[in-house]
Write a protein that holds these residues in place. Structure first.
Motif, PDB file in Angstrom:
ATOM      1  N   ALA A   1      34.577  38.869  36.023  1.00 23.84           N
ATOM      2  CA  ALA A   1      34.860  40.603  35.842  1.00 23.84           C
ATOM      3  C   ALA A   1      34.402  40.893  34.322  1.00 23.84           C
TER       4      ALA A   1
ATOM      5  N   GLU B   1      40.587  35.176  41.804  1.00 27.66           N
ATOM      6  CA  GLU B   1      41.355  36.322  41.108  1.00 27.66           C
ATOM      7  C   GLU B   1      42.591  36.770  41.902  1.00 27.66           C
TER       8      GLU B   1
ATOM      9  N   LYS C   1      44.636  44.262  35.146  1.00 29.88           N
ATOM     10  CA  LYS C   1      43.237  44.542  35.425  1.00 29.88           C
ATOM     11  C   LYS C   1      42.828  46.004  35.493  1.00 29.88           C
TER      12      LYS C   1
ATOM     13  N   GLN D   1      34.773  35.495  41.056  1.00 28.70           N
ATOM     14  CA  GLN D   1      33.974  36.475  40.350  1.00 28.70           C
ATOM     15  C   GLN D   1      34.283  36.376  38.759  1.00 28.70           C
TER      16      GLN D   1
ATOM     17  N   ALA E   1      39.641  36.097  35.660  1.00 28.51           N
ATOM     18  CA  ALA E   1      39.262  36.145  36.811  1.00 28.51           C
ATOM     19  C   ALA E   1      38.584  35.144  37.633  1.00 28.51           C
TER      20      ALA E   1
ATOM     21  N   GLU F   1      39.812  48.277  33.790  1.00 33.07           N
ATOM     22  CA  GLU F   1      39.043  49.292  34.539  1.00 33.07           C
ATOM     23  C   GLU F   1      39.154  50.472  33.867  1.00 33.07           C
TER      24      GLU F   1
ATOM     25  N   TYR G   1      33.325  43.959  31.782  1.00 30.84           N
ATOM     26  CA  TYR G   1      33.609  45.628  31.450  1.00 30.84           C
ATOM     27  C   TYR G   1      32.997  45.968  30.216  1.00 30.84           C
TER      28      TYR G   1
END
Length: 584
Positions: free
Chosen positions: A246, A237, A26, A244, A231, A30, A248
């Motif tokens: 997630a 998660e 993860k 959630q 997620a 990010e 990106y």
């Protein structure tokens, strides 16, 4: 400092700093969203991994995203041969034979721990597809086109010598055999090792990250929006316990579509699916224990309907395949059918009539898809395995077709095109260096080339014996991990006490920890299928260690009960599907 303290310090450093750790997956996603890349590769099969390695090794900042696990599609479900495509001579596809034939030796030298020469016997029979003259001529042309070295060039056998090499063969109407070299591989491990090498050189790669949207600005593709597929598993998660989705957004100068069977899905998303399209065909393989199918020699034989099938001994098993039929079903989870199983059993019993194989003898199976480029009016077995690059109006670069054997050359072609585009657009100040992957060992391949593999393995087996492993355990680890086996041995020492507490062999737990920390394993299925091949070639081993392995993963990743149940059920379903075909 004691050995235990030293190992503990090493373990801590691995968790904190290894970029290809499942525990840091993860964080890697990010971090990807915080920077601009030169290249984003969509697809974590052998084609995508090869492109990522070639691009990163030439200095392009590269990211790779895969919506499932690495190698979870075609790249873990092939016939597991890096081969020159002798069958394509029948189609007069000389270019494919010449190109991929020469690549075999390169793939072997760069990763001799995952690829090995295998002498193949092609028996020919009265009235069969091949005769003595056509086999001899075909193999001679094959040797020439593929640049086969002298020691591996074809030989021709009489019927008696053919049967000496494999007594199980059908004797009736046997006219002789051709003997030539193919290269056997572990397709999923090959993909993982190529991916790891790209990451070692600075690429960033993440599994279970699906492209949901292509980001276009002023008509040009500039990025992708990806959603973390883990997620919402089990509704939470990890340790954070948050419901959630997630998402990106990643940006790059060039986006490469290397999604295999999903290439056209992304082209549709790009509104550029026109002209040539994919044609998916399905291939099925059956696995038997050597006690029931004691094959001593790899065989390549023709079936009554004119297809060619392999029977290959491997690790105490024999596997037979493949079928080649049109496919329109679920791309993510192709399944073996009763008809598929019956076809392969018929073919095996026709060529090895003394065995009398039945459905009860099938230990496991796998089903893969070939993402071929459609050719109107051609049967599945007749469609060319050539690869092509499509560039859309938005700039999406799609790689379609091709073969496992040619992955490195395909990657070189794609990156050459990317380099030319970047220079023309003024996005790089100078031309990129040429590809260096022809002589670049993949991860685990630093054993001194194929010539030094045998002494390397002997040395590592001796080291494993000193650590308390059995000889088969030590050899398995040395062959699977190559020059990375020292890291596995260190983990074995470190986790020896924990292995005892968990009732697991130290070698199993060390392999699992290595897979988590160095190969981005995040689910039980990742470990038992793509990192070890156990579900295919040692399904009893997978059943034996699935519970303690899942419990260990649950603790390391902080899964909720719902997540643990979901991942347990997923593996159970895959174990079931390996031995229970669909009715249609």
């Amino acid at each position: 400092m004691t050995t235990g303290q030293a190992n503990a310090g090493q373990h801590k450093q691995v968790e904190q700093h290894t970029p290809f750790s499942g525990l840091k997956r993860k964080e890697t996603l990010e971090a990807m969203a915080q920077q601009q890349f030169d290249v984003i590769v969509i697809g974590g099969g052998i084609t995508g991994a090869g492109i990522a390695l070639d691009a990163q090794s030439r200095g392009l900042r590269t990211a790779l995203i895969e919506m499932q696990d690495f190698a979870s599609g075609t790249s873990s479900r092939s016939t597991k041969l890096v081969h020159g495509g002798l069958r394509y001579l029948k189609q007069l596809d000389v270019k494919v034979v010449a190109e991929v034939g020469k690549e075999r030796a390169i793939v072997y030298e760069n990763g001799p721990h995952v690829t090995t020469p295998e002498w193949m016997l092609l028996p020919f029979y009265k009235g069969g597809t091949f005769g003595k003259l056509s086999t001899s001529l075909g193999l001679r042309v094959y040797d020439f086109l593929a640049g086969v070295k002298r020691s591996e060039r074809r030989k021709m056998f009489s019927p008696d010598v053919t049967l000496q090499h494999e007594p199980l063969l059908k004797k009736k109407d046997l006219r002789g055999g051709g003997y030539y070299v193919e290269y056997r591989t572990d397709d999923a491990r090959l993909t993982i090792e190529v991916m790891k090498k790209a990451v070692e050189l600075g690429a960033m790669a993440v599994n279970y990250a699906k492209v949901e949207e292509l980001i276009v600005k002023e008509g040009t593709l500039v990025g992708v929006r990806v959603v973390d597929q883990l997620a919402e598993v089990g509704g939470k998660e990890g340790k954070e316990g948050k419901d959630q989705t997630a998402s990106y957004t990643l940006y790059a100068s060039k986006i490469v579509n290397a999604a295999g069977p999903w290439v056209d899905t992304l082209r549709e998303m790009d509104r550029s699916k026109q002209g040539k399209t994919l044609h998916l065909t399905k291939g099925v393989h059956l696995v038997f224990d050597q006690s029931r199918f004691p094959l001593g020699q790899a065989i390549y034989f023709d079936t009554p309907d004119g297809r060619m099938v392999f029977a290959i001994p491997r690790d105490g098993k024999t596997y037979v395949g493949t079928t080649d039929t049109n496919y329109k079903g679920d791309i993510a989870n192709p399944r073996i059918t009763l008809a598929d199983r019956a076809y392969v059993l018929r073919a095996a019993n026709e060529m090895f009539p003394s065995l009398g194989l039945t459905e009860a003898d099938v230990e496991s199976s796998w089903t893969g898809l070939r993402p071929l480029i459609h050719q109107e009016g051609k049967d599945p077995s007749e469609i060319s395995r050539r690869d092509e690059i499509f560039v859309s109006g938005s700039g999406l670069i799609s790689m379609a077709g091709g073969k496992l054997t040619g992955y490195r050359k395909m990657a070189e072609s794609v990156v050459n095109q990317i380099a030319a585009m970047l220079v023309a657009e003024g996005k790089v100040s100078a031309e990129l260096p040429p590809s260096s992957t022809k002589t670049l060992p993949i991860s685990g391949g630093d054993v001194g080339g194929s010539a030094q593999l045998a002494p390397f393995l002997r040395s590592k087996v001796s080291q494993g014996l000193r650590l308390g492993l059995t000889e088969p355990e030590a050899m398995l680890l040395a062959q699977r991990y190559g020059s990375n086996v020292d890291t596995v041995f260190a983990l074995l020492e470190q986790h020896r006490g924990e292995a005892v507490r968990r009732g697991m062999p130290a070698a199993v737990l060390a392999a699992l920890v290595y897979a988590i920390e160095r190969e981005m394993v995040v689910k039980p299925a990742d470990f038992f299928i793509r990192r070890t091949g156990a579900l295919f070639f040692d399904i009893a081993w997978a059943r034996q260690w699935k519970a303690p392995a899942t419990a260990f993963l649950a603790e390391r990743f902080g899964w909720s009960e719902a997540q643990t149940a979901a991942y347990t059920a997923e593996l159970e379903q895959l174990l079931h599907e390996a031995v229970h075909p669909l009715e249609a």
